[in-house]
Design an enzyme around this catalytic site. Sequence first.
Site, PDB file in Angstrom:
ATOM      1  N   LEU A  20     -32.623   7.403  15.892  1.00 57.36           N
ATOM      2  CA  LEU A  20     -32.127   6.871  14.617  1.00 57.36           C
ATOM      3  C   LEU A  20     -30.608   6.733  14.649  1.00 57.36           C
ATOM      4  CD1 LEU A  20     -33.944   8.516  11.569  1.00 57.36           C
ATOM      5  CD2 LEU A  20     -33.763   6.106  12.146  1.00 57.36           C
ATOM      6  N   HIS A  21     -30.106   5.810  15.451  1.00 56.26           N
ATOM      7  CA  HIS A  21     -28.653   5.612  15.480  1.00 56.26           C
ATOM      8  C   HIS A  21     -28.264   4.661  14.350  1.00 56.26           C
ATOM      9  CE1 HIS A  21     -28.774   1.633  17.507  1.00 56.26           C
ATOM     10  NE2 HIS A  21     -29.969   2.070  17.813  1.00 56.26           N
ATOM     11  N   ALA A  22     -27.018   4.214  14.366  1.00 51.52           N
ATOM     12  CA  ALA A  22     -26.491   3.494  13.205  1.00 51.52           C
ATOM     13  C   ALA A  22     -27.359   2.334  12.709  1.00 51.52           C
ATOM     14  CB  ALA A  22     -25.082   2.998  13.516  1.00 51.52           C
TER      15      ALA A  22
END
Lengths: 100, 582
Positions: A20-22
């Site tokens: 769940l990165h940017a």
Amino acid sequence: MGKKKQLATCKVSILNRLGLHARPANQLVRMAARFDAELTLIRDDLRVNGKSIMGVLMLQAEQGAELMLEAEGIDAERLLEAVVQLVADRFNEEQPGEVT
Amino acid sequence: MMERSLSGIGASQGVAIGPARLIAERVLVVKPRTIPLKNIPAELERFARAIEQTAVAIKKIQLKANKLTATHQAEIFEVHLSLLQDPMLVDRTREYIRTQRINADYALLQALQEYQKLFNELGDETLQDRLVDVKDVGKRLIEFIQGYKRTNPFKFQTPGILLAHNLTPSDTIHLDRNKVLGVATELGGIGSHTAILTRALGIPAVVGVPRLLASCSENETIIVNGASGEVVLRPKQKTIHRYTLKQQAIARFEHSLRPLVDLPAQTRDGKRIHLLCNIELPEEAADVKAIGADGIGLFRTEYLFLSKNKLPSEMTQATEYLKAAKTLKPLPVTFRTFDLGGDKLPADLVVEREDNPFLGYRAIRVSLDKPRLFKAQLHAILRASIHGNVRLMFPMISTLQELLEAKELLEEAREELRKKKIPFDEQMPVGMMVETPAAVMLSDELARHVDFFSIGTNDLTQYALAADRGNLQVSHIYNQLDPSVLRLIALTVKNGHAAGIPVGLCGNLASDPLATILLIGLEVDDLSMAPSILPEIKNIIRSISWRGLRALGRQALRLNSYEEVRHFAAQLLEQWVEEIPY
């Protein structure tokens, strides 16, 4: 059913390689914002507001991380369905070698 | 104080000598004030307005960043926009305003500090980067709440050299080339916003200079050498003199190129090479004539589809194309039909996220899939064709069927105009870009169906070497002078010429002075490049002899590595052209 308040929960695990990165976090909160229901994401003992971009980022959910989802509101079930779908679709973004 | 030299990364060539102008970061002052109960709604309103203003500001920067750079850097602004809706920040601030009866900026500051505390507790490095984003947005919000207007800090009264820790994309956009003699920053690399923009503006710049601000004071004379990456502080008279001479040599060189404007691009022994420009905006069309180019070899049409929120109508497009065609007349303007997809998609065209966008739904594939959208553009280009010397080309062709389908749609578009009695140039040349290895391999067949080829080396290199130049781990493999790319170019030229059609080249390679002689040796007929480099390339062409170049071109094809080709090309250049004083 009608306009009754619902409480819905379910469990998901993050499938996309970079977690769940940017960008996926952003997709998640943008989508959640379209629903009335409140969304809470829980990882171990960390609970965050699913409509808060920084909250979602704080989970630092990597690939394989398990999250508990809780939604409360008139469209809680639909909200969770949408989240589950988004997670299952790997946030539509599996691009090998990409670093964000 | 002694003369001192710092070294960084040369980002934009040229020498600047002048007084230092230090750009300091502004410190925000936020003090608590009690708000009377009756004024609470007004305070909440002030906060709401600041959010709107910040959103507008972010979107503006995002738009410019999109224009200047590739996708990923602009994406962070999406996170910034989401932050403005973040309940942990926004709802909490509102709550503090109401419950503590305090001013909006102080309430926001508290919410920001809570964030910071949480992040610090979680203590992860990537999260620290995100904290920078929170602070960035928070700072803007506070400025808007306080009614502070960001002035352009680069508006110098007198010319000077700008020194800063780092320049953000929104900063660099304000650079005024008349007042900013040079730029040096502590952060930034060769691909940073600062580097890209200073190059575009022709301002000498050095980036990545450690301890720059601490080593220098306001108004001290400094020298920035954009070619070597050197910054000289407190230079001695002797040093200043040396650099002044260098500056003069560069100026003389640039001046010496000026008379070339009116001279044709031909070799000493009379071989004429067409030098064309790549342009993205119709405004640039006027410059093309001014620098003495032979026309526009690549008019990118994507801007029409990306800059507005809705897709452009046929008439909107026709007006834009017509402007360019008229301005350039009688010189040719080559319109490339839209290359959307990959990393460029208009807001209206909703497309699913792809695993491999560059191997996916883009360019001609989108066009053939959206015939109405495509035909509107074909109509618009046809309408413009009667007013000038217009040529049309299709991007990203990889099969014969695609080319034939595109041509069929073009024929339908022509027929529709004929029915409406709208005039157009029946003889308008129709070509295609050769930018996939598949198109190269089929070029003998494809050449029979078009009037010209234009080789797009940016994509061709990426597809041939299977390397994304934006990916740092593999970008060293991406070289437009790789022997494999040279061979693809040679094969395309051979097949094009066998079918009797001209073969041009419009990728970055055409803008690389090192490659010019090689490309002429490989018998490329015309080169289309960035307007700023054209005088230099013309100078090279006018310095060389065509005789014997073909043999050299064939020799280059037998080299084994990019390094060998580079070395070979550099030797050729040295042999023919006087040293360039940079």
